[in-house]
Design a protein around this motif. Sequence first.
Motif, PDB file in Angstrom:
ATOM      1  N   TRP A   1      14.121  -0.826   7.852  1.00 42.23           N
ATOM      2  CA  TRP A   1      12.936  -1.510   7.997  1.00 42.23           C
ATOM      3  C   TRP A   1      12.793  -2.561   6.574  1.00 42.23           C
ATOM      4  O   TRP A   1      12.201  -2.096   5.772  1.00 42.23           O
ATOM      5  N   PRO A   2      13.429  -3.332   6.823  1.00 45.44           N
ATOM      6  CA  PRO A   2      13.520  -4.332   5.243  1.00 45.44           C
ATOM      7  C   PRO A   2      12.151  -4.791   4.987  1.00 45.44           C
ATOM      8  O   PRO A   2      11.307  -5.114   5.783  1.00 45.44           O
ATOM      9  N   GLY A   3      11.571  -4.595   3.849  1.00 39.54           N
ATOM     10  CA  GLY A   3      10.372  -4.649   3.374  1.00 39.54           C
ATOM     11  C   GLY A   3       9.271  -3.857   3.777  1.00 39.54           C
ATOM     12  O   GLY A   3       8.225  -4.061   3.563  1.00 39.54           O
ATOM     13  N   GLY A   4       9.720  -2.753   4.478  1.00 39.16           N
ATOM     14  CA  GLY A   4       8.849  -1.771   4.704  1.00 39.16           C
ATOM     15  C   GLY A   4       7.794  -2.146   5.688  1.00 39.16           C
ATOM     16  O   GLY A   4       7.872  -3.180   6.385  1.00 39.16           O
ATOM     17  N   PHE A   5       6.541  -1.231   5.551  1.00 42.35           N
ATOM     18  CA  PHE A   5       5.620  -1.613   6.581  1.00 42.35           C
ATOM     19  C   PHE A   5       4.861  -2.796   6.434  1.00 42.35           C
ATOM     20  O   PHE A   5       4.496  -3.810   7.255  1.00 42.35           O
ATOM     21  N   GLY A   6       4.786  -3.266   5.172  1.00 39.86           N
ATOM     22  CA  GLY A   6       4.244  -4.661   4.717  1.00 39.86           C
ATOM     23  C   GLY A   6       4.735  -5.735   5.440  1.00 39.86           C
ATOM     24  O   GLY A   6       4.336  -6.424   6.148  1.00 39.86           O
ATOM     25  N   ARG A   7       6.114  -5.949   5.577  1.00 39.58           N
ATOM     26  CA  ARG A   7       6.863  -6.901   5.994  1.00 39.58           C
ATOM     27  C   ARG A   7       6.963  -6.760   7.587  1.00 39.58           C
ATOM     28  O   ARG A   7       6.724  -7.716   8.304  1.00 39.58           O
TER      29      ARG A   7
ATOM     30  N   ALA B   1       0.786  -1.378  -0.009  1.00 37.40           N
ATOM     31  CA  ALA B   1       0.234   0.010   0.178  1.00 37.40           C
ATOM     32  C   ALA B   1       0.898   1.338  -0.050  1.00 37.40           C
ATOM     33  O   ALA B   1       0.406   2.163  -0.487  1.00 37.40           O
ATOM     34  N   PHE B   2       1.902   1.290   0.506  1.00 37.23           N
ATOM     35  CA  PHE B   2       2.897   2.410   0.700  1.00 37.23           C
ATOM     36  C   PHE B   2       4.014   2.387  -0.520  1.00 37.23           C
ATOM     37  O   PHE B   2       4.651   1.499  -0.615  1.00 37.23           O
ATOM     38  N   ALA B   3       3.917   3.345  -1.359  1.00 35.66           N
ATOM     39  CA  ALA B   3       5.064   3.641  -2.191  1.00 35.66           C
ATOM     40  C   ALA B   3       5.624   4.921  -2.022  1.00 35.66           C
ATOM     41  O   ALA B   3       4.945   5.930  -2.453  1.00 35.66           O
ATOM     42  N   TYR B   4       6.688   5.047  -1.060  1.00 38.15           N
ATOM     43  CA  TYR B   4       7.152   6.373  -0.564  1.00 38.15           C
ATOM     44  C   TYR B   4       8.397   6.731  -1.603  1.00 38.15           C
ATOM     45  O   TYR B   4       9.446   6.141  -1.218  1.00 38.15           O
ATOM     46  N   ASN B   5       8.370   7.605  -2.524  1.00 36.51           N
ATOM     47  CA  ASN B   5       9.624   7.994  -3.295  1.00 36.51           C
ATOM     48  C   ASN B   5      10.080   9.356  -3.151  1.00 36.51           C
ATOM     49  O   ASN B   5      11.290   9.680  -3.552  1.00 36.51           O
ATOM     50  N   ARG B   6       9.112  10.430  -2.597  1.00 27.47           N
ATOM     51  CA  ARG B   6       9.488  11.692  -2.559  1.00 27.47           C
ATOM     52  C   ARG B   6      10.719  12.161  -1.904  1.00 27.47           C
ATOM     53  O   ARG B   6      11.302  12.786  -2.375  1.00 27.47           O
TER      54      ARG B   6
ATOM     55  N   TYR C   1       9.043   8.838   7.391  1.00 26.04           N
ATOM     56  CA  TYR C   1       8.112   7.830   6.843  1.00 26.04           C
ATOM     57  C   TYR C   1       8.629   6.997   5.537  1.00 26.04           C
ATOM     58  O   TYR C   1       8.139   5.962   5.035  1.00 26.04           O
ATOM     59  N   ALA C   2       9.707   7.406   5.067  1.00 26.09           N
ATOM     60  CA  ALA C   2      10.139   6.652   3.922  1.00 26.09           C
ATOM     61  C   ALA C   2      10.431   5.108   4.260  1.00 26.09           C
ATOM     62  O   ALA C   2      10.378   4.260   3.378  1.00 26.09           O
ATOM     63  N   LYS C   3      10.831   4.851   5.450  1.00 29.14           N
ATOM     64  CA  LYS C   3      10.868   3.235   6.152  1.00 29.14           C
ATOM     65  C   LYS C   3       9.439   2.648   5.728  1.00 29.14           C
ATOM     66  O   LYS C   3       9.753   1.387   5.502  1.00 29.14           O
ATOM     67  N   TYR C   4       8.667   3.097   5.629  1.00 33.81           N
ATOM     68  CA  TYR C   4       7.285   2.562   5.296  1.00 33.81           C
ATOM     69  C   TYR C   4       7.224   1.839   3.660  1.00 33.81           C
ATOM     70  O   TYR C   4       6.294   1.039   3.451  1.00 33.81           O
ATOM     71  N   ASP C   5       7.763   2.565   2.771  1.00 38.08           N
ATOM     72  CA  ASP C   5       7.972   1.997   1.380  1.00 38.08           C
ATOM     73  C   ASP C   5       7.725   0.491   1.414  1.00 38.08           C
ATOM     74  O   ASP C   5       8.542  -0.064   2.237  1.00 38.08           O
ATOM     75  N   PHE C   6       7.034  -0.136   0.518  1.00 38.14           N
ATOM     76  CA  PHE C   6       6.895  -1.418   0.409  1.00 38.14           C
ATOM     77  C   PHE C   6       8.241  -2.228   0.227  1.00 38.14           C
ATOM     78  O   PHE C   6       8.371  -3.310   0.403  1.00 38.14           O
ATOM     79  N   ARG C   7       9.160  -1.232  -0.509  1.00 35.66           N
ATOM     80  CA  ARG C   7      10.530  -1.975  -0.575  1.00 35.66           C
ATOM     81  C   ARG C   7      11.494  -1.921   0.421  1.00 35.66           C
ATOM     82  O   ARG C   7      12.527  -2.512   0.540  1.00 35.66           O
ATOM     83  N   GLY C   8      11.034  -1.073   1.671  1.00 40.61           N
ATOM     84  CA  GLY C   8      11.676  -1.030   2.710  1.00 40.61           C
ATOM     85  C   GLY C   8      13.205  -0.157   2.630  1.00 40.61           C
ATOM     86  O   GLY C   8      13.377   0.365   1.635  1.00 40.61           O
ATOM     87  N   ASN C   9      13.788  -0.273   3.816  1.00 37.66           N
ATOM     88  CA  ASN C   9      15.345   0.211   3.613  1.00 37.66           C
ATOM     89  C   ASN C   9      16.046  -0.456   4.733  1.00 37.66           C
ATOM     90  O   ASN C   9      15.695  -1.424   5.084  1.00 37.66           O
ATOM     91  N   SER C  10      17.311  -0.257   4.869  1.00 40.23           N
ATOM     92  CA  SER C  10      18.111  -0.703   5.840  1.00 40.23           C
ATOM     93  C   SER C  10      17.510  -0.902   7.322  1.00 40.23           C
ATOM     94  O   SER C  10      17.689  -1.977   8.073  1.00 40.23           O
TER      95      SER C  10
END
Length: 168
Positions: A26-32, A4-9, A15-24
């Motif tokens: 939060w791997p996998g973002g909010f979804g995972r 649900a979250f695609a945060y690219n801006r 809030y960037a960690k919520y992106d479905f691709r995640g980051n270091s």
Amino acid sequence: STHAFAYNRNKKSPYAKYDFRGNSEWPGGFGRQVLGETWINHHGHHAVESTRGLLNPAEEAHPILRGVKDIWGPTDVYGLKNYPADATTLVFGQVLKGMNPDDDPVVGPKNDPMMPVAWTRIRQNEAGKTNRIFTTTMGASEDLANAGLRRLMVNACYWAVGLEDKIP
């Protein structure tokens, strides 16, 4: 809900960690991290195979499943890669050969084993509070035409806020 979250801006936003691709962080973002899985892939053949939801017999007494039957959606089953060990599977997704609820199931690895399509988790959040989490990989607008899926989702809302005794 898994993507649900695609945060690219603004990659520096908290809030960037919520992106479905995640980051270091939060791997996998909010979804995972919260729901239990992020967007992986289409397990069924998109726009060719549909999904029949089969209730998990081991969870038939779960309040979310009260009154739920005949779940079907024209969207296909989604793939899962890191299904959480702490999840309770409520519904499995049976991949069907076509786009109708009475189509036969696909034979082979797409249904053996079947992917979970609805589950719950109990998770402690960053503030230390315990959350009841319901996740489904179904729920596209076309899926919501199905009364069984709508009932599942309404029941899940009641359960998530602790009102499972109000589910008829």
